[in-house]
Design a protein around this motif. Structure first.
Motif, short mmCIF file in Angstrom:
data_model
loop_
_atom_site.label_atom_id
_atom_site.label_comp_id
_atom_site.label_asym_id
_atom_site.label_seq_id
_atom_site.Cartn_x
_atom_site.Cartn_y
_atom_site.Cartn_z
N ALA B 201 0.83 -1.20 0.00
CA ALA B 201 0.00 0.00 0.00
C ALA B 201 0.86 1.25 0.00
N HIS B 204 2.36 1.71 -3.45
CA HIS B 204 1.27 2.17 -4.32
C HIS B 204 0.97 3.64 -4.07
N GLN B 205 0.84 3.99 -2.79
CA GLN B 205 0.46 5.36 -2.44
C GLN B 205 1.53 6.37 -2.87
N THR B 208 1.70 6.75 -6.67
CA THR B 208 0.63 7.56 -7.25
C THR B 208 0.76 9.02 -6.84
N ILE B 209 1.31 9.26 -5.65
CA ILE B 209 1.55 10.66 -5.24
C ILE B 209 2.50 11.32 -6.24
N ASP B 212 0.75 11.63 -9.68
CA ASP B 212 -0.28 12.67 -9.70
C ASP B 212 0.32 14.07 -9.61
N ARG B 237 -0.36 -7.15 -6.24
CA ARG B 237 -1.63 -7.11 -5.55
C ARG B 237 -2.55 -8.21 -6.08
N LYS B 255 -18.04 -16.16 -1.68
CA LYS B 255 -19.40 -15.62 -1.70
C LYS B 255 -19.60 -14.89 -3.01
N ARG B 463 -22.78 3.44 -7.74
CA ARG B 463 -22.03 4.00 -6.61
C ARG B 463 -22.95 4.47 -5.51
N ARG B 509 -23.20 17.25 -9.64
CA ARG B 509 -21.77 17.42 -9.43
C ARG B 509 -20.93 16.92 -10.59
#
Lengths: 129, 562
Positions: B201, B204-205, B208-209, B212, B237, B255, B463, B509
């Motif tokens: 994580a 990944h974070q 992307t920071i 971006d 992942r 499930k 969503r 929006r």
């Protein structure tokens, strides 16, 4: 309107740094807690607009923190978004049932996470719609 | 002297031969049971051996055996039984004698016993059964029956009963221990996956920071490198997910959350996600199919299956190849949709075809084939397809390509209503319908972009709705353009209005939606159900039919009263 204040409860140092950068860049103010116990104290004292909660925490599981937040009159309406490395199975349903606004598994899709934060803040009026 | 001696010897030999022949005849007679007693002369005079009870040594043997033994008449009456068998039933041996053996068996085994005896008169048979014990409990036994000849009444049965309780206990223990191990493995894997996800994580974070541009502008080269890091992190992942998924499947914990899936949208999404990979390898990736086909499935799972199959096809097709995804109603099975993923790659040999759906199977049996992955994908696909009550198979010609096919049940309104109607087995108080009537704005751009807009709108509705409580229904197309979307929600009038409110806000929006379409959002209660604490399956089905009817009416009315 002042910047919405987000309490990030996360025990992993690096993850805290990363979330801080991302949330700040999105225009939020951030405060932090690194364990279950201090998380509750910080939440009571600061009354954030939103809580980003990790489940696996030292000194008090994330679910315990969530329960304390939910049972506190000042904090009961603060949206809690769970961001955890734990399994979706079992935890997601449990978190939503306990009153979480949304559930994300790490590594989370940033766009969806930021979108959920924005929606939650607009829902409580902490962010202008 | 010499000839005297020779004569004597010859006489001696003849005598001995005669004695031998006599003895042999006697032995045969004994074997045949023609002799009752035998007088044997010896140094102490003649002794008589009675042979009337030739089985005596066997009786002793039978008494000492750890198995239960009985002699039955052809009708199944107990003529003899050993101590052990008596002990197994808990009765004294004298109470066993003369009783029909069938009465010592437990109720369920009785009907089959006469047949077993009849069979045993022809050849040896074995069967498992349960002996009734004095204290009302039952003892699992294996019964071996064989035909014997009885002096008094001709045919009879020799029965041997082996106590299986030890074995049954051992099997039960084995089963429990296997369950325990599966649970431990599941816990271990959950733990490992958690531990792996945490650093992942972070990677990944931070990636992307950087991507971006949060920590500053990047050069094209830097972005390229970061894209590779991100791609690898995502691959990792997927592997963690696969690993966990497999463990879950083994523990029987998969499930599926079924809803209505527009098959075309799922295929389009999967292709969209893999378009980059295909382009990189120079592979032509296409789709073709029935655009209106709906399946009743878990959308995440359908995507997962598609990504897996298409991903595989891309992996095993060389540059310049061709991969095509086709979807339609399964020929000969109108209740099912058929999806095929066809490639012109290296193909799969016949013995391998039989094994590709096995866990950890990889062609060549090795991981070092230049193809990443754990070899779990197809095994997972198989489990997922079968948990949707579908089938999956492969056809292939080595060197020419492979076609993977799977089926999924076609959607019908009644099928999907149960999550909306019930909650933990009790009926919800009300079912409401939120209708979104959307029309493109009268601009060329809006009309041209309509298919994109409606997809966006559908995503937005998904969503907004709660997965366990609301169902987004497929849209009803109306002429000339524009359509009605509907969400069926397990809530009352005020809950439905809240949801409608949320949808209105979200639509406002979204820039793309507000620029390209005009929408009306309304809510109504379609059915207020009476409280039924424990509705039967039939109750739910009947209500589902009723609600389905009300819903189609409401939707038709809406799109009709334009």
């Amino acid at each position: 309107m002042s910047k919405p204040k987000i309490l990030v409860i996360e025990d992993d140092n690096n993850m805290r740094i990363a979330l801080n950068m991302r949330l700040k860049a999105a225009g939020y103010e951030t405060i932090f807690a690194t364990d279950g116990l201090s998380a509750t104290i910080v939440a009571f004292k600061e009354v954030p607009d939103l809580v980003l909660l990790d489940l696996g925490l030292p000194a008090g599981d994330g679910f315990v923190v969530m329960e304390r937040i939910r049972n506190n009159a000042k904090l009961c309406c603060v949206p809690v978004i769970v961001l955890t490395a734990r399994e979706v199975r079992g935890n997601k349903d449990r978190a939503l049932a306990a009153g979480a606004y949304a559930f994300f598994q790490k590594p989370a899709d940033n766009e969806a996470l930021m979108d959920a934060i924005e929606r939650a803040l607009k829902g409580t009026g902490a962010l202008a719609t | 002297m010499k000839s005297q001696c020779g004569r004597n010897l010859r006489a001696e030999l003849e005598h001995t031969q005669a004695r031998l022949a006599e003895l042999e005849a006697t032995m045969n007679a004994i074997y045949r049971g023609e002799v009752d007693a035998l007088a044997v002369g010896g140094p102490q005079g003649s002794r008589i051996f009675t042979l009337q009870n030739p089985e005596e040594p066997y009786r002793i043997l039978a008494e000492r055996m750890s198995e239960g033994v009985a002699t039955l008449s052809a009708e199944g009456t107990i003529l003899f039984c050993n101590q052990r068998l008596a002990k197994m039933t808990g009765l004294p041996p004298e109470r066993m004698l003369g009783a029909p053996f069938v009465s010592k068996l437990c109720e369920e085994d009785r009907a089959g016993f006469p047949g077993l005896v009849q069979l045993a008169l022809q050849h040896n048979v074995r069967s498992e059964g349960h002996l009734l014990q004095e204290n009302e409990s039952v003892l699992p036994v294996q019964l071996s029956l064989s035909r014997i000849l009885l002096q008094e009444s001709g045919e009879g049965i020799c029965l041997v009963a082996t106590d299986l309780s030890e074995r049954v206990r051992a099997e039960e223990e084995l089963r429990l221990s296997r369950e325990r191990q599966l649970r431990l493995k599941d816990e271990l894997l959950s733990h490992v996956s958690h531990e792996l996800r945490t650093p992942l994580a972070c990677i990944h974070q931070f990636t992307t920071i950087l991507l971006d541009g949060i920590s500053g502008e990047l050069t094209a080269d830097q972005s390229g490198v970061l894209e590779i890091i991100l791609k690898s992190a995502n691959q990792l992942r997927t592997m963690i997910d696969d690993l966990l998924e497999t463990a879950r499947i083994e523990a029987g914990k998969v499930k599926v959350a079924r809803s209505c899936v527009v098959l075309q949208d799922a295929v389009r999404e999967a292709i969209q996600m893999l378009r980059g990979t295909a382009a990189e390898k120079g592979i032509d990736l296409e789709r073709e199919g029935h655009s209106e086909l709906l399946v009743y499935a878990d959308p995440r799972r359908v995507l997962q299956i598609l990504l897996n199959l298409i991903g595989n096809a891309l992996k095993f097709t060389p540059a310049g190849g061709h991969v095509e995804v086709k979807y339609g109603v399964a020929p000969g099975e109108p209740g099912y949709a058929l999806v095929t993923v066809e490639d012109d790659g290296c193909g799969i040999s016949e013995p391998v075809q039989a094994r590709v759906f096995e866990r950890l199977y990889q062609e060549g049996g090795s991981i070092d084939q230049g193809h990443e992955g754990l070899g779990l994908g197809l095994a997972i696909c198989k489990e997922l397809v079968s948990s949707h009550k579908g089938k999956i198979w492969v056809e292939s010609q080595p060197g020419k390509g492979s076609t993977f096919s799977f089926t999924l049940p076609v959607y019908s309104l009644e099928r999907i209503l149960s999550p909306v109607l019930t909650e933990n087995g009790t009926l919800r108080r009300a079912v409401s319908l939120i209708l979104v009537r959307a029309v493109p704005k009268p601009t060329t751009a809006a009309i041209e972009q309509w298919s994109r807009t409606r997809r966006k709108l559908n995503e937005l509705l998904c969503r907004c709705s709660l997965p366990d409580k609301d169902v987004v229904l497929p849209s009803v197309r109306a002429q000339p353009a524009g359509e009605t979307f509907a969400i069926l929600a397990g809530t009352d009038a005020s809950g439905a209005e809240l949801l409608a409110q949320r949808i209105r806000q979200q639509m406002k929006r979204c820039q793309e939606l507000s620029e390209n379409c005009v929408a009306q959002v309304s809510s109504q209660v379609v059915r207020a159900t009476q409280e039924l604490e424990t509705p039967t399956k039939e109750d739910v089905e009947a209500i589902a039919r009723e609600v389905a009817c009300a819903v189609s009416q409401a939707m038709n009315m809406r799109s009709g009263s334009r």
